[in-house]
Scaffold this active site. Sequence first.
Site, PDB file in Angstrom:
ATOM      1  N   CYS A   1       5.875   8.822   4.108  1.00 31.03           N
ATOM      2  CA  CYS A   1       4.521   7.435   4.406  1.00 31.03           C
ATOM      3  C   CYS A   1       4.809   7.028   5.274  1.00 31.03           C
ATOM      4  O   CYS A   1       6.226   6.000   5.546  1.00 31.03           O
ATOM      5  CB  CYS A   1       4.281   6.703   2.604  1.00 31.03           C
ATOM      6  SG  CYS A   1       2.786   5.638   3.737  1.00 31.03           S
TER       7      CYS A   1
ATOM      8  N   ASN B   1      -3.873   2.009  -0.246  1.00 32.19           N
ATOM      9  CA  ASN B   1      -3.485   1.465   1.007  1.00 32.19           C
ATOM     10  C   ASN B   1      -3.522   1.834   2.151  1.00 32.19           C
ATOM     11  O   ASN B   1      -2.809   1.667   3.014  1.00 32.19           O
ATOM     12  CB  ASN B   1      -2.835   0.290   0.527  1.00 32.19           C
ATOM     13  CG  ASN B   1      -1.247   1.035   0.445  1.00 32.19           C
ATOM     14  OD1 ASN B   1      -1.183   2.760   0.605  1.00 32.19           O
ATOM     15  ND2 ASN B   1      -0.154   0.768   0.345  1.00 32.19           N
TER      16      ASN B   1
ATOM     17  N   HIS C   1       8.201   4.862   6.662  1.00 32.63           N
ATOM     18  CA  HIS C   1       8.969   3.931   5.821  1.00 32.63           C
ATOM     19  C   HIS C   1       8.918   4.517   3.838  1.00 32.63           C
ATOM     20  O   HIS C   1       9.845   3.413   3.362  1.00 32.63           O
ATOM     21  CB  HIS C   1       8.655   2.466   5.362  1.00 32.63           C
ATOM     22  CG  HIS C   1       7.160   3.005   5.080  1.00 32.63           C
ATOM     23  ND1 HIS C   1       5.792   2.276   6.337  1.00 32.63           N
ATOM     24  CD2 HIS C   1       5.796   3.229   4.404  1.00 32.63           C
ATOM     25  CE1 HIS C   1       4.896   2.673   5.861  1.00 32.63           C
ATOM     26  NE2 HIS C   1       4.719   3.715   4.871  1.00 32.63           N
ATOM     27  N   ASN C   2       9.206   6.166   3.780  1.00 34.22           N
ATOM     28  CA  ASN C   2       9.859   6.162   2.406  1.00 34.22           C
ATOM     29  C   ASN C   2      10.245   7.809   2.475  1.00 34.22           C
ATOM     30  O   ASN C   2      10.186   8.641   2.569  1.00 34.22           O
ATOM     31  CB  ASN C   2       8.662   6.507   1.129  1.00 34.22           C
ATOM     32  CG  ASN C   2       7.718   5.593   0.783  1.00 34.22           C
ATOM     33  OD1 ASN C   2       8.861   4.461   1.107  1.00 34.22           O
ATOM     34  ND2 ASN C   2       6.829   6.480   0.314  1.00 34.22           N
TER      35      ASN C   2
ATOM     36  N   GLY D   1      -0.259  -4.502   7.733  1.00 30.11           N
ATOM     37  CA  GLY D   1      -0.914  -5.393   6.768  1.00 30.11           C
ATOM     38  C   GLY D   1      -2.597  -4.913   6.339  1.00 30.11           C
ATOM     39  O   GLY D   1      -1.815  -3.731   5.981  1.00 30.11           O
TER      40      GLY D   1
ATOM     41  N   SER E   1      -1.743  -7.001  11.726  1.00 32.27           N
ATOM     42  CA  SER E   1      -0.512  -6.122  11.068  1.00 32.27           C
ATOM     43  C   SER E   1       0.888  -7.069  12.537  1.00 32.27           C
ATOM     44  O   SER E   1      -0.069  -7.050  13.203  1.00 32.27           O
ATOM     45  CB  SER E   1      -0.877  -4.624  11.194  1.00 32.27           C
ATOM     46  OG  SER E   1      -1.879  -3.881  10.522  1.00 32.27           O
TER      47      SER E   1
ATOM     48  N   HIS F   1       8.389  -3.160   5.296  1.00 31.81           N
ATOM     49  CA  HIS F   1       7.332  -2.116   5.701  1.00 31.81           C
ATOM     50  C   HIS F   1       6.482  -2.739   5.530  1.00 31.81           C
ATOM     51  O   HIS F   1       4.978  -2.294   6.466  1.00 31.81           O
ATOM     52  CB  HIS F   1       7.326  -1.376   5.330  1.00 31.81           C
ATOM     53  CG  HIS F   1       6.510  -0.828   3.330  1.00 31.81           C
ATOM     54  ND1 HIS F   1       6.837  -1.749   3.238  1.00 31.81           N
ATOM     55  CD2 HIS F   1       5.829  -0.622   3.332  1.00 31.81           C
ATOM     56  CE1 HIS F   1       6.434  -1.094   1.562  1.00 31.81           C
ATOM     57  NE2 HIS F   1       5.421  -0.451   1.944  1.00 31.81           N
TER      58      HIS F   1
ATOM     59  N   ALA G   1       3.784  -6.149   3.536  1.00 32.02           N
ATOM     60  CA  ALA G   1       3.139  -7.294   2.810  1.00 32.02           C
ATOM     61  C   ALA G   1       3.750  -7.017   1.590  1.00 32.02           C
ATOM     62  O   ALA G   1       4.251  -7.893   1.119  1.00 32.02           O
ATOM     63  CB  ALA G   1       1.738  -7.887   3.506  1.00 32.02           C
TER      64      ALA G   1
ATOM     65  N   LYS H   1     -10.608   3.269   5.724  1.00 26.38           N
ATOM     66  CA  LYS H   1     -10.082   3.161   4.689  1.00 26.38           C
ATOM     67  C   LYS H   1     -10.557   3.746   3.510  1.00 26.38           C
ATOM     68  O   LYS H   1     -11.137   4.455   3.209  1.00 26.38           O
ATOM     69  CB  LYS H   1     -10.735   1.238   4.142  1.00 26.38           C
ATOM     70  CG  LYS H   1      -9.423   1.002   2.720  1.00 26.38           C
ATOM     71  CD  LYS H   1      -8.775  -0.027   3.740  1.00 26.38           C
ATOM     72  CE  LYS H   1      -7.642   0.513   2.673  1.00 26.38           C
ATOM     73  NZ  LYS H   1      -6.316  -0.039   2.518  1.00 26.38           N
TER      74      LYS H   1
END
Lengths: 152, 476
Positions: free
Chosen positions: B98, B202, B324-325, B374, B380, B399, B401, B475
Amino acid sequence: MRRLESLAMLESAPAARWEHFEHMADIGVRGIGATREQAFEQAALAMTAVITDPGSVAARDAVAIECEAPDEELLLADWLNALVYEMATRRMLFGRFEVRIEGHRLRACAWGEPTDIGRHRPAVEVKGATYTALRVAQETGGQWMAQCVVDV
Amino acid sequence: MDIARFKRRSEYEWEIEARGAMRVPGVIYATEPLLRDMDDKVWEQVVNVAALPGIVKASYAMPDAHWGYGFPIGGVAAFDPDAGGIVSAGGVGFDISCGVRSLHTGLSAQALLAAQKRLADRLYQRIPAGLGSTGAIRLGPKEMDDMLSGGARWAVKRGYGEAADLERVEEGGQMAHAKPGNVSERAKQRQRDEMGTLGSGNHYLEAQKVARVFDAAIAQAFGLREGDVLLTIHCGSRGLGHQIGTEFLKRMAIAAAQHGIALPDRELACAPINSPVGEEYLGAMRAAINCALANRQILTHLAREVFAEVLPAARLELFYDVSHNTCKLEEHLVDGQRRRLYVHRKGATRAFGPGHPDVPAPLRAAGQPVLIGGSMGTASYILAGAETGEARSFGSACHGAGRAMSRHQALRQWQGRQVVDELAARGILIRSPSSRGVAEEAPGAYKDVSAVVDAADAAGLARKVARLEPLVCIKG
């Protein structure tokens, strides 16, 4: 982790019910029933309720599910993950479940229908059942409880 | 949590001294208020990770750390394969790779605002978002394997995007040593119709304006000016990554017991790096990284098509793409020695400092861009890897909030329609298939991303460069 609220009762078996519990980033699903099988069925309903109102899902098509795991907690995670897989690949939602457990083996039937974005208005996609707060146990009073956090 | 449980190393660095089963200390980077707000579970999880075999230096948590699965979200841990080091599916996360990708648009906010509504509507029509959405391509078995080996490079070859994009993606857009054969048929089946989809939760696609520049020199090197518009995509490896995570979690729970690794929490399931299950997972995980890179590449192409139609003056050039994963083999300096370590970053962004060879040449002198998402109504941030980050956290930063309240609490407080209307009144257009999803992701349900970013900057993990504010948000 505290119990949040009881969200629904199953009409046919007053002892069987499901609820959600708090997890900061995700959400916990918990099934409660007179038997381990019922608790597994209710946990599956709780998972559907993360996505949509289970009452809005017609029990039109049946899907057979089988899984096996070294213990009953891993079996619960496997069961919910098998449903996640069927929901994702068949693009279906499920609203009714029948579970049989023999030893470490689960055989089940899930009834549902193709996801209808307009009618079901899915809130979120469940990515998988996790081992966080994973627990299957018979509580004092004899009721079974089956729970874990699902990743959304 | 109770800050008395920590030894304060500096204003922003909090140590949990190694004791009991811990092989190394735990270290959390945060301001005192952020630390006080963190769940006790973060402490517990940092301590648990510190007890895993082969861990090097410390078990770290970033300023946005929160309760995750086994590892905290915002956790960083490096393992030495030659010292019995492990790899953990939970330490990578279910949504493998992700990440965040940002593109320059060449537009000013003013130019975008002239077509804001049309852009929002067209992006929403074009970008598959939310549960049940399918991508435009359906992959057969051969192409699935090509995609899993080729990543964004495969996508560019298929006509999604430009060759110039690739140098701005980690690993040049293609993760080496991926093993499509290690990815189960079920995982591939889940991905068949999901290429080029955003997902839900998200994940988002946003047009953002550069609201403020904090570091003029780095911003210039990054090509960022106040008033510019960026397009940012946040998503991952979709169903494939989740299925791999799920399957290896179970296999590693069994493998850990076979290798005599005691797990205080099943979610810490892991296997030695040098073991059949460990090696198999690494090959599958790298394939999932390629899936995420290909996915963001296809979404980039779709967004470019929409901009070409709605705002033909736009020129979408890739700024940077960072995950970030992940778990990656990297060289790090530990007590004066260069060591090859498997670094897990779970909800943590790689943040290599200036001069690092893995940073694209045009950006190298400034440091690696660190893209921080963000919530949809706040902001962000773009940071740059700092020199001090290597010694602090193996070159890692925060990474995002992190949630301040659960989805249930958010639902009790907000309604989707109301959130959309309030944001529209502030000039932010939200488009989403799920009203309940929007309520669950309401800006107020998230922590203040600014506080997290300030802490990362002050702790020397990365330097704050620019603040971005949303104009349009699709979204999932």
